[in-house]
Design a protein around this motif. Structure first.
Motif, PDB file in Angstrom:
ATOM      1  N   ASN A 140      29.202  -3.366 -56.960  1.00 54.71           N
ATOM      2  CA  ASN A 140      28.840  -2.094 -57.584  1.00 54.71           C
ATOM      3  C   ASN A 140      29.655  -1.839 -58.848  1.00 54.71           C
ATOM      4  OD1 ASN A 140      28.108   0.536 -58.181  1.00 54.71           O
ATOM      5  ND2 ASN A 140      29.100   1.427 -56.396  1.00 54.71           N
ATOM      6  N   LEU A 283      21.898  -2.355 -61.641  1.00 52.41           N
ATOM      7  CA  LEU A 283      22.929  -1.408 -62.080  1.00 52.41           C
ATOM      8  C   LEU A 283      23.283  -1.671 -63.540  1.00 52.41           C
ATOM      9  CD1 LEU A 283      25.363  -1.585 -58.997  1.00 52.41           C
ATOM     10  CD2 LEU A 283      23.338  -0.149 -59.297  1.00 52.41           C
ATOM     11  N   CYS A 320      20.990   3.465 -62.874  1.00 53.70           N
ATOM     12  CA  CYS A 320      20.601   2.610 -61.759  1.00 53.70           C
ATOM     13  C   CYS A 320      19.080   2.690 -61.599  1.00 53.70           C
ATOM     14  CB  CYS A 320      21.316   3.235 -60.562  1.00 53.70           C
ATOM     15  SG  CYS A 320      21.257   2.314 -59.107  1.00 53.70           S
TER      16      CYS A 320
END
Ligand SMILES: Cc1ncc(COP(=O)(O)O)c(C=O)c1O
Length: 349
Positions: A140, A283, A320
């Motif tokens: 992430n 992302l 995102c």
């Protein structure tokens, strides 16, 4: 109506998913009698090539159950400094398991085995016991980076040779699968345990799962109950997860294509910089030149024009893509990013 790019967790269940949830056969899952939960667990275990799986309420619960079931108080885990387990789970390893985290600076979250080799504590009564290594794929805070499989395999061989357990936070493993074409079981093989989420890219409203050896999953089931995570007629939500698993994995390629559209807008816009420079999955992390404002002020300006992004640091934004962002909306959001940021006046010193 906003184009909401803050997270891939903001999706609403589709009509098909809601229908599957409505029709779900259920039972008391604490008695192990929910047929839908059992089907989800069996299907996931088979997909990941593990003996068993356990459905849980969240990615955090899944990771923290695994930390507890792998360790004893006074143990230590090794992880990348920007990983979710260390940064975003309220110090759960310490609070819930009495485990310290030793962090190592990764390359956008990616560790090389050479960085870990000298990190095992010697057997000495002054020291914690090194017991577990946790990796995250996709990463992430690493900007959605896919962990190179050969790096995982090297870490796994070293961990096994040294008696350490290896856990994967695979909240977005699905994105790595689709981005590379490497199947789930190949990604899972080097790990003792794997956690996956259904409530992120896959678009289910609730739920994650862990998978691993049968005796580990039996221990994990006890920990789930200890953490208050035993659910009763959980088949209602597990049906959403099953539906997601069967219908929403392949379509992640659309999210990845849409992320490229956003990435191009960021790369083209003076004052913005992609971090990392290459977007690999869904992302898009980017840095804002302080001359244009802060992450909060730029997020505020984009919101006024109908695009929501997540201020993830003082000068860092995350956008995102997900199930509820169409290709046309990604194009529109890209244009809004270009226009809005190019009209921001430099901040006066
Ligand atoms: C990489 C990663 N792991 C774990 C989690 C935790 O998932 P949950 O929000 O379901 O607890 C998240 C949440 O965003 C995540 O990004």
């Amino acid at each position: 109506m906003f184009i909401d790019l803050r997270s891939d967790t903001v999706t609403r269940p589709t009509a098909g998913m809601r229908a599957a949830m409505t029709a779900a056969e259920v039972g008391d899952d604490v008695f192990d009698e929910d047929p839908t939960v059992n089907r989800l667990q069996e299907q996931l275990a088979a997909l990941l090539g593990k003996e068993a799986a356990l459905y849980v309420s969240s990615g955090t619960m899944s990771n923290q159950i695994c930390v507890k079931a792998h360790t004893q108080p006074g143990d230590e885990l090794l992880c990348d400094a920007s990983c979710h387990i260390y940064n975003y789970e309220q110090g759960g390893a310490a609070v819930l398991s009495g485990v310290t985290c030793r962090t190592v600076e990764g390359d956008y979250g990616i560790l090389d085995v050479s960085q870990l080799e000298d990190k095992i504590r010697p057997d000495n009564e002054h020291l914690v016991r090194t017991r577990l290594v946790c990796l995250e794929n996709t990463h992430n805070r690493g900007g959605g980076k896919v962990y190179p499989l050969e790096k995982i395999q090297a870490i796994s061989a070293w961990a096994r040779a040294n008696g350490l357990a290896l856990h994967l936070d695979g909240a977005r493993l699905w994105n790595a699968i689709v981005a590379t074409g490497i199947p789930a079981c190949e990604w899972a093989r080097p790990f003792d345990t794997v956690s996956v989420c259904f409530s992120k890219g896959l678009g289910a409203p609730i739920g994650s799962a862990l998978a691993g050896p049968r005796d580990f999953v039996a221990r994990a089931r006890r920990v789930r109950k200890l953490f208050g995570g035993g659910m009763r007629q959980a088949g209602v939500v597990a049906a959403g997860a099953l539906y997601a698993l069967e219908n929403h994995v392949e379509r992640l390629t659309e999210d990845h294509r849409n992320a490229q559209v956003l990435a191009r807008a960021v790369a083209d816009t003076p004052g913005l910089r992609l971090v990392p420079p290459k977007v690999e999955t869904n992302l898009v992390w980017f840095w804002i030149d302080p001359e244009l404002g802060t992450a909060k002020t730029v997020a505020g300006a984009l919101k006024e024009h109908g695009v929501r992004v997540h201020p993830a640091g003082p000068q860092t934004l995350r956008a995102c893509t997900h199930l509820d962002v169409s290709a046309a909306q990604a194009e529109r959001a890209a244009e809004i990013i270009r226009q809005t940021v190019s009209h921001l006046a430099p901040v006066k010193a």
